[in-house]
Design an enzyme around this catalytic site. Structure first.
Site, mmCIF file in Angstrom:
data_model
loop_
_atom_site.group_PDB
_atom_site.id
_atom_site.type_symbol
_atom_site.label_atom_id
_atom_site.label_comp_id
_atom_site.label_asym_id
_atom_site.label_seq_id
_atom_site.Cartn_x
_atom_site.Cartn_y
_atom_site.Cartn_z
ATOM 1 N N LYS A 196 31.188 106.226 55.551
ATOM 2 C CA LYS A 196 30.832 105.342 56.664
ATOM 3 C C LYS A 196 32.101 104.912 57.428
ATOM 4 C CE LYS A 196 29.622 101.166 55.877
ATOM 5 N NZ LYS A 196 29.444 99.755 55.987
ATOM 6 N N ASP A 204 25.234 102.167 58.736
ATOM 7 C CA ASP A 204 25.398 100.945 57.947
ATOM 8 C C ASP A 204 24.017 100.310 57.759
ATOM 9 O OD1 ASP A 204 24.738 99.863 60.381
ATOM 10 O OD2 ASP A 204 26.351 98.388 60.403
#
Ligand code: SF4
Length: 213
Positions: free
Chosen positions: A120, A138
């Site tokens: 991420k 996210d």
């Protein structure tokens, strides 16, 4: 979801906010990397408060190493998991200094080898620092994508793959920030603000709620 609806959704996001970006404050790729590493399970506001002071003292790998673990920890102590994050930042700075001449690498493979940098974080760096059309999924993007009906993936990797497949190329660079901001301010976790949502008529969740009323 039909292609034409996806197109309308992102056309509206574009119209509302033509140049979306991160709410983390930074003035270099290195500052962005450290801010994103600190932002895991923390708010951007808390990270900005800490980095505002830290970057005045140290904003390069060498300067962070000169600062040392204890002082770094002191600057970021208001942020969750700061002990682990401080250790990872020190290790990452050492690698950047030794292997990359203090520059930030621009490939996923290299970024995810840095301590404390997961997929991420790497995708945020690639998108925001290097303008690559990545989507870092996210908690906001995961929730919003599923509610809207863009993906029914069971985990963040599946949602990332779905989004990369269905979002038209012209919207892909900014999709990450549009979806995060939409989740942060409108399609909130506990109670989505459907009455003030610019894509309410296109959203699966909202259509379902209307049917059930
Ligand atoms: S209509 Fe409601 S659920 Fe759908 S995206 Fe908007 S805020 Fe979220």
């Amino acid at each position: 979801m039909q292609k034409s609806i996806i197109n309308q959704i992102f056309t509206r996001f574009l119209k509302q906010n033509p140049n979306p970006t991160t709410e983390l404050k930074f003035n270099s790729n290195f500052e962005l990397l450290i801010a994103v590493m600190l932002s895991a399970q923390a708010t951007d506001i808390s990270v900005n408060l800490a980095t505002d002071k830290l970057y005045k003292i140290a904003n390069t790998p060498q300067q962070i190493l000169d600062l040392g673990l204890n002082k770094l920890n002191n600057y970021i102590k208001s942020i969750g998991l700061h002990n682990t994050k401080a250790q990872n930042i020190i290790k990452t700075c050492q690698i950047l200094l030794n292997n990359y001449n203090s520059e930030i690498p621009n490939t996923l493979q290299e970024l995810i080898k840095l301590p404390g940098v997961g997929r991420k974080t790497a995708n945020v760096i690639l998108n925001t620092a290097f303008n690559k059309p990545t989507i870092a999924v996210d908690t906001h993007i995961f929730r919003v994508s599923k509610r809207i009906g863009l993906s029914n993936g069971k985990n963040v990797t599946q949602v990332e793959q779905d989004l990369l497949k269905i979002i038209p190329a012209k919207f892909k660079l900014n999709a990450h920030h549009w979806l995060i901001l939409h989740g942060r301010y409108t399609c909130k976790a506990r109670i989505p603000n459907c009455n003030n949502c610019i894509i309410a008529d296109l959203c699966d969740f909202n259509k379902l709620s209307l049917v059930q009323k």
